[in-house]
Design an enzyme around this catalytic site. Sequence first.
Site, mmCIF file in Angstrom:
data_model
loop_
_atom_site.group_PDB
_atom_site.id
_atom_site.type_symbol
_atom_site.label_atom_id
_atom_site.label_comp_id
_atom_site.label_asym_id
_atom_site.label_seq_id
_atom_site.Cartn_x
_atom_site.Cartn_y
_atom_site.Cartn_z
ATOM 1 N N SER A 198 3.764 -2.062 10.173
ATOM 2 C CA SER A 198 5.223 -2.124 10.354
ATOM 3 C C SER A 198 5.822 -3.470 9.948
ATOM 4 O O SER A 198 6.736 -3.983 10.599
ATOM 5 C CB SER A 198 5.613 -1.768 11.792
ATOM 6 O OG SER A 198 5.252 -0.426 12.076
ATOM 7 N N GLU A 252 -5.148 -4.895 10.501
ATOM 8 C CA GLU A 252 -4.121 -3.864 10.700
ATOM 9 C C GLU A 252 -4.387 -3.143 12.013
ATOM 10 O O GLU A 252 -5.196 -2.209 12.053
ATOM 11 C CB GLU A 252 -4.160 -2.845 9.551
ATOM 12 C CG GLU A 252 -3.862 -3.435 8.194
ATOM 13 C CD GLU A 252 -3.257 -2.400 7.251
ATOM 14 O OE1 GLU A 252 -2.272 -2.737 6.596
ATOM 15 O OE2 GLU A 252 -3.744 -1.254 7.196
ATOM 16 N N HIS A 270 -9.337 1.212 4.805
ATOM 17 C CA HIS A 270 -8.067 1.389 5.525
ATOM 18 C C HIS A 270 -8.281 2.326 6.720
ATOM 19 O O HIS A 270 -9.072 3.260 6.637
ATOM 20 C CB HIS A 270 -7.002 1.957 4.573
ATOM 21 C CG HIS A 270 -5.639 1.918 5.174
ATOM 22 N ND1 HIS A 270 -5.186 2.900 6.018
ATOM 23 C CD2 HIS A 270 -4.648 0.986 5.092
ATOM 24 C CE1 HIS A 270 -3.958 2.580 6.422
ATOM 25 N NE2 HIS A 270 -3.610 1.427 5.869
ATOM 26 N N GLU A 329 -6.623 4.707 7.814
ATOM 27 C CA GLU A 329 -6.414 6.133 7.528
ATOM 28 C C GLU A 329 -7.647 6.735 6.879
ATOM 29 O O GLU A 329 -7.977 7.903 7.099
ATOM 30 C CB GLU A 329 -5.166 6.307 6.649
ATOM 31 C CG GLU A 329 -3.893 6.107 7.473
ATOM 32 C CD GLU A 329 -2.728 5.526 6.696
ATOM 33 O OE1 GLU A 329 -2.734 5.559 5.451
ATOM 34 O OE2 GLU A 329 -1.785 5.029 7.357
ATOM 35 N N LYS A 370 0.107 4.298 -0.249
ATOM 36 C CA LYS A 370 -0.478 5.515 0.335
ATOM 37 C C LYS A 370 -0.215 6.689 -0.616
ATOM 38 O O LYS A 370 -0.233 6.495 -1.821
ATOM 39 C CB LYS A 370 0.070 5.729 1.746
ATOM 40 C CG LYS A 370 -0.062 4.444 2.574
ATOM 41 C CD LYS A 370 0.193 4.614 4.033
ATOM 42 C CE LYS A 370 -0.018 3.265 4.725
ATOM 43 N NZ LYS A 370 0.096 3.308 6.164
ATOM 44 N N ASN A 385 0.874 -1.178 0.000
ATOM 45 C CA ASN A 385 0.000 0.000 0.000
ATOM 46 C C ASN A 385 0.908 1.223 0.000
ATOM 47 O O ASN A 385 1.529 1.542 1.013
ATOM 48 C CB ASN A 385 -0.891 -0.028 1.253
ATOM 49 C CG ASN A 385 -1.687 1.257 1.404
ATOM 50 O OD1 ASN A 385 -1.738 2.083 0.495
ATOM 51 N ND2 ASN A 385 -2.315 1.432 2.555
ATOM 52 N N GLY A 426 2.892 2.402 10.742
ATOM 53 C CA GLY A 426 3.837 3.506 10.597
ATOM 54 C C GLY A 426 4.548 3.861 11.888
ATOM 55 O O GLY A 426 5.218 4.887 11.982
HETATM 56 P P1 13P Z 1 3.332 0.506 7.546
HETATM 57 O O1 13P Z 1 3.817 -0.811 6.960
HETATM 58 O O2 13P Z 1 4.063 1.684 7.021
HETATM 59 O O3 13P Z 1 3.254 0.438 9.047
HETATM 60 O O4 13P Z 1 1.813 0.679 7.033
HETATM 61 C C1 13P Z 1 0.921 -0.360 7.178
HETATM 62 C C2 13P Z 1 -0.310 -0.058 6.412
HETATM 63 O O5 13P Z 1 -1.072 0.831 6.774
HETATM 64 C C3 13P Z 1 -0.586 -0.837 5.191
HETATM 65 O O6 13P Z 1 -1.860 -0.605 4.728
#
Ligand code: 13P
Length: 249
Positions: free
Chosen positions: A213, A167, A95, A97, A11, A9, A173
């Site tokens: 992560s 997740e 997601h 976010e 982003k 992903n 992150g």
């Molecule tokens: P990170 O791997 O940067 O922690 O992000 C995970 C994520 O949100 C994947 O959709």
Amino acid sequence: MRKPVIAGNWKMYKTAAETQSFLKTFAPLVAGVNKAEVVVCPPFVNLPAAVESARGTNIEIGAQDVYWLKEGAYTGEVSAPMLSAIDCRWVIVGHSERRQYFGETDETVLKKTIAALDAGLTPIVCVGERLEQREGGTTTAVLSAQFSGGLAALAPEQFARLVIAYEPVWAIGTGKTATPEIAAEAHAFIRDQIRGKFGADIAESCRILYGGSVKPDNIKALMAQPELDGALVGGASLDPASFASIVHY
Ligand code: 13P
């Protein structure tokens, strides 16, 4: 046997040129990988370039969101048939976010999931608890509410075609990965919910990815858990060598 999925992903990172350059380097690094499906999800505007660059490789392309109607006066939105028309095959839905910053709810997750399935896309539907929910002991209640509100209304034949990503928001992150045991416990809980609603066969064949992560140095231990059917990778999917090393777990 559930075939694992390793999905990146991206982003809001990378331009179209950066997307092409990534795929040019990445494709030979993962060519011949057969043990997992490999998916890259760039921003909308880079999808056509990504699809072209990935043609003839074992890499499939996905979007990061989708709207639930086919067309209409919805400024800024992109529909599922528009995605499948450019050979985009996957889409991330719900997601954290999007839930946190863009008003995504279990109800919109359900609508988007149905729209994606109707257009022949494979949705990767995200669920997961926030830090205060885990600390407050409500993780299973949160996962159960996200399942009932976002997925339980699907018909069994619809549900059988999607992928779930667990997740935990506190692991995204932050560099704080859930331990393989914590992740496996959440996956088993989600699979129990699926079993209760859709039966044992669908529960056993549903792929549940872990996200939060994931890095080259922790993917092996995560994938050693039979409950984990792959990963949804954020930051570590932006570099070809790092993402390829995760794909080769
Ligand atoms: P990170 O791997 O940067 O922690 O992000 C995970 C994520 O949100 C994947 O959709």
